[in-house]
Structure formats: structure tokens, C-alpha cells
Design a protein around this motif. Sequence first.
Motif, mmCIF file in Angstrom:
data_model
loop_
_atom_site.group_PDB
_atom_site.id
_atom_site.type_symbol
_atom_site.label_atom_id
_atom_site.label_comp_id
_atom_site.label_asym_id
_atom_site.label_seq_id
_atom_site.Cartn_x
_atom_site.Cartn_y
_atom_site.Cartn_z
ATOM 1 N N ILE A 44 0.845 -1.200 0.000
ATOM 2 C CA ILE A 44 0.000 0.000 0.000
ATOM 3 C C ILE A 44 0.878 1.247 0.000
ATOM 4 C CG2 ILE A 44 -1.693 1.338 1.316
ATOM 5 C CD1 ILE A 44 -2.791 -1.341 2.341
ATOM 6 N N CYS A 45 0.714 2.056 -1.049
ATOM 7 C CA CYS A 45 1.391 3.350 -1.126
ATOM 8 C C CYS A 45 0.359 4.426 -0.783
ATOM 9 C CB CYS A 45 1.957 3.578 -2.519
ATOM 10 S SG CYS A 45 2.750 5.202 -2.710
ATOM 11 N N PRO A 46 0.577 5.209 0.261
ATOM 12 C CA PRO A 46 -0.424 6.175 0.699
ATOM 13 C C PRO A 46 -0.438 7.481 -0.073
ATOM 14 C CG PRO A 46 1.432 6.248 2.187
ATOM 15 C CD PRO A 46 1.738 5.181 1.173
ATOM 16 N N TRP A 47 0.174 7.481 -1.260
ATOM 17 C CA TRP A 47 0.255 8.696 -2.072
ATOM 18 C C TRP A 47 -0.248 8.416 -3.478
ATOM 19 C CZ3 TRP A 47 1.075 11.929 1.620
ATOM 20 C CH2 TRP A 47 1.916 11.585 2.682
ATOM 21 N N ALA A 48 -0.506 9.477 -4.222
ATOM 22 C CA ALA A 48 -1.062 9.346 -5.571
ATOM 23 C C ALA A 48 -0.041 8.758 -6.541
ATOM 24 C CB ALA A 48 -1.524 10.714 -6.077
ATOM 25 N N VAL A 49 -0.559 8.168 -7.589
ATOM 26 C CA VAL A 49 0.283 7.599 -8.646
ATOM 27 C C VAL A 49 1.100 8.711 -9.317
ATOM 28 C CG1 VAL A 49 0.278 6.391 -10.861
ATOM 29 C CG2 VAL A 49 -1.354 5.744 -9.084
ATOM 30 N N GLY A 50 2.370 8.450 -9.552
ATOM 31 C CA GLY A 50 3.208 9.377 -10.300
ATOM 32 C C GLY A 50 4.035 10.323 -9.462
ATOM 33 N N GLY A 51 3.713 10.470 -8.174
ATOM 34 C CA GLY A 51 4.488 11.348 -7.306
ATOM 35 C C GLY A 51 5.848 10.749 -6.980
ATOM 36 N N THR A 52 6.689 11.538 -6.330
ATOM 37 C CA THR A 52 8.039 11.062 -6.040
ATOM 38 C C THR A 52 8.028 9.852 -5.111
ATOM 39 O OG1 THR A 52 8.188 12.726 -4.269
ATOM 40 C CG2 THR A 52 9.116 13.308 -6.412
ATOM 41 N N ALA A 53 7.134 9.858 -4.109
ATOM 42 C CA ALA A 53 7.053 8.713 -3.202
ATOM 43 C C ALA A 53 6.599 7.464 -3.941
ATOM 44 C CB ALA A 53 6.105 9.021 -2.046
ATOM 45 N N ASP A 54 5.612 7.615 -4.801
ATOM 46 C CA ASP A 54 5.113 6.493 -5.584
ATOM 47 C C ASP A 54 6.210 5.940 -6.487
ATOM 48 O OD1 ASP A 54 2.840 4.862 -6.859
ATOM 49 O OD2 ASP A 54 3.578 5.996 -8.576
ATOM 50 N N GLN A 55 6.955 6.811 -7.127
ATOM 51 C CA GLN A 55 8.036 6.368 -8.017
ATOM 52 C C GLN A 55 9.077 5.548 -7.261
ATOM 53 O OE1 GLN A 55 9.757 9.560 -10.485
ATOM 54 N NE2 GLN A 55 7.919 10.750 -10.063
ATOM 55 N N SER A 56 9.494 6.065 -6.118
ATOM 56 C CA SER A 56 10.554 5.379 -5.372
ATOM 57 C C SER A 56 10.061 4.057 -4.793
ATOM 58 C CB SER A 56 11.090 6.284 -4.257
ATOM 59 O OG SER A 56 10.085 6.564 -3.296
ATOM 60 N N MET A 57 8.811 4.011 -4.320
ATOM 61 C CA MET A 57 8.295 2.782 -3.742
ATOM 62 C C MET A 57 8.113 1.694 -4.790
ATOM 63 S SD MET A 57 8.195 3.023 -0.471
ATOM 64 C CE MET A 57 9.692 4.012 -0.607
ATOM 65 N N ARG A 58 7.749 2.067 -5.999
ATOM 66 C CA ARG A 58 7.602 1.066 -7.069
ATOM 67 C C ARG A 58 8.946 0.427 -7.410
ATOM 68 N NH1 ARG A 58 2.646 0.852 -9.550
ATOM 69 N NH2 ARG A 58 1.211 2.454 -8.795
ATOM 70 N N VAL A 59 9.979 1.230 -7.475
ATOM 71 C CA VAL A 59 11.308 0.686 -7.740
ATOM 72 C C VAL A 59 11.772 -0.180 -6.575
ATOM 73 C CG1 VAL A 59 13.731 1.270 -8.131
ATOM 74 C CG2 VAL A 59 11.931 2.586 -9.271
ATOM 75 N N LEU A 60 11.518 0.276 -5.357
ATOM 76 C CA LEU A 60 11.891 -0.489 -4.167
ATOM 77 C C LEU A 60 11.194 -1.845 -4.148
ATOM 78 C CD1 LEU A 60 13.455 -0.330 -1.410
ATOM 79 C CD2 LEU A 60 11.283 0.396 -0.408
ATOM 80 N N CYS A 61 9.910 -1.858 -4.481
ATOM 81 C CA CYS A 61 9.146 -3.109 -4.473
ATOM 82 C C CYS A 61 9.620 -4.066 -5.567
ATOM 83 C CB CYS A 61 7.659 -2.819 -4.628
ATOM 84 S SG CYS A 61 6.902 -2.116 -3.147
ATOM 85 N N GLN A 62 9.997 -3.522 -6.694
ATOM 86 C CA GLN A 62 10.541 -4.377 -7.753
ATOM 87 C C GLN A 62 11.836 -5.046 -7.291
ATOM 88 O OE1 GLN A 62 10.978 -1.871 -11.194
ATOM 89 N NE2 GLN A 62 8.779 -1.783 -11.617
#
Length: 333
Positions: A44-62
Motif C-alpha cells: 500500500i502506497c499512501p500517495w497518488a500515482v506518479g508522485g516522487t514517493a510512488d516512483q521510489s516505492m515502485r522501484v523499491l518493491c521491484q
Amino acid sequence: MKNTLATLPSRRTLLLGGAAMAASTLLPRAARAAGFPNRPITFICPWAVGGTADQSMRVLCQAAGKVLDQTIVVENRAGASGMIGAKAIATAKPDGYTIGQIPISVTRFAQLNMLAADPRTDFTYIARTSGQTFGIVVKANSRFKTLADMVAYAKDHPGIVSYGHAGVGGATHVGMEQFALAAGIKLNAIAYKGGAPALQDLLGGQIDMLADSSSWAPQVESGNLRLLATWGEQRPPRFRDSPTLKDLGYDVVVDAPNGVGAPKGLDPAVDKVLRDAFRQAVASDDFRKITDTIDAPIMYLDGPDYQRYVSQVYDQETRLIARLGLKALLQQG
């Protein structure tokens, strides 16, 4: 001697029996961990798609998914300054298949009654990952060439200089008010639903300044905005020519580190599997590349140290809430 030798089998039996009992307690956990994860994990990412937090968490999860040999599916649950997602994590089943990003602001919003969970006890902390680069920016043609210019003007015109922030009680609002308190000035805080609309109003001349994470970076690099100061312990690599608040004599540091957590009650063996995976993910080249791109310094802590850090910040936030009168500000909207 005969009596001594006669007692040895019973002692051995007792010791072996105790070991067997201990093994019977540990084996179920080990067995569960051995098969974990055997299906995709929801993150669960508590921020909107495309933001800096979302970008970093997607890479981290990969990166973590590669370690686990399992897919980690990012699910965005934005809203309420990240607290909708935080609540979803806290109330999920503690089986390791629902985890997510926990912003450090849970320590503040829980005390402001915006999160129905206690961050000290209602989460299992897996890893602190990275911070953020916050800064104060103005338009390139602003009268404020330096932060000292702005402070001098604000002292002569209390409450006149306006700045946009991403919500009352959030990191950008609280950080700016900490600075204003240290500088002895009164600013006009304008709340927005996010950094993007505040940035647009700054560019359009509706506000004097913007306090935000590095959403302003491209505009600073293009020359449309001027960066007056950043808020971290050290100057970010991309903006080494801009001072930090500490460089300018203000004892204010705001980096709002994020981390990964799960609900309380997570099996210790599953917890260890996740902690090992995310430790390797934070150290991966892919994650470091994305954090460099968004000016997010690596601030890794393992789960137990992260837990202690959260408790320390919770106590700091208690004092900060009282000093800034945040409860009254929230009531005012």
C-alpha cells in the motif's frame, strides 16, 4: 561413581526433552517462513500515482520482489496526508501479504486524531528507507534574492509574505512554521491539497513562496524558480550551491523519512524474511538511481532501530504540536 553415572541418562533425557520442546515451538514459525511468500504481496502506497514517493516505492518493491522471487503489487490509497493508506496497513491481516509505506508523519497525525492507530504499537516496522529534500522556492523575478532578504522583509511586514504548503499539519507546513518560529517572523500560510497546485500558484504569482519537496527541482534547474534554502542536514548533490537552513544559522532539519511496515502481530520469522528483502532492496543500484533522481537521501534503518526511531519522533512531535498550536490550526481548517 555408580550413583553419578546412574544420574547421567536422566539429565540427558531432561536436556533433550527441553530441546525438543523448544524445537516444537520454533518449527511452526520456521515452517511458515520457509513457504513465505507463496503468492503476491500487496504493497500500500499512501500517495497518488506518479508522485516522487510512488516512483521510489515502485522501484523499491521491484527490487524486493526479485529478492523474494515473488511479485509485490503496489496499490495506491491516497488521501488525508497519507493517513488513509497508513490506516489500511494498521488494520490489515498480519500475515505478511499486506505491507506498505509508512510516512513518519503518522507520529504527528495520530496525536492530532487524524489516524485511529498508535504508531508506537500498531505497526511492525520493516525498514526505514529514504528521506526527502524539502526547500523554500520563489519565482526568479522575486524581490527575495536570498532567504535573508525574505526574513528582513517579513520582520517589517508580519503576516504579509505568503507561502503555499501541502496541507495543515503536514511536513511542509510544520517545517515552515518551525523555521518561522526560529527566525522570529510571522508568515501567511496557504494550504493546498498537494504540492502540484501550490507550485502552479507560485508560478502564476498568487503566492510569494512555496515550501515543498523536490517537485520544484525542474523549475529551479530551468531558471523559472530560485531556491532559497533546503531543509536537510546536508546540501543535496544537485543543489550544492543552495544553503541549508542550518547553514544559515537556523536549527531546523526536516527530511521526513519514509519506511516500510506491516500490521502489528507479524510472525517474527516472516518479519525477518521481509526485513532481509528490503535491506537488500534499499542497497540495490535501481533504488539508489531513483532516489538520486528525486533527491531522496538514503536513510536506511533495520526494523528494530526504525521502531525506536519512531518512538523518539513521537515524543518530539508531542512537544512540537503544543509549541506550534497545531490542534487549534486544524480546527480553523
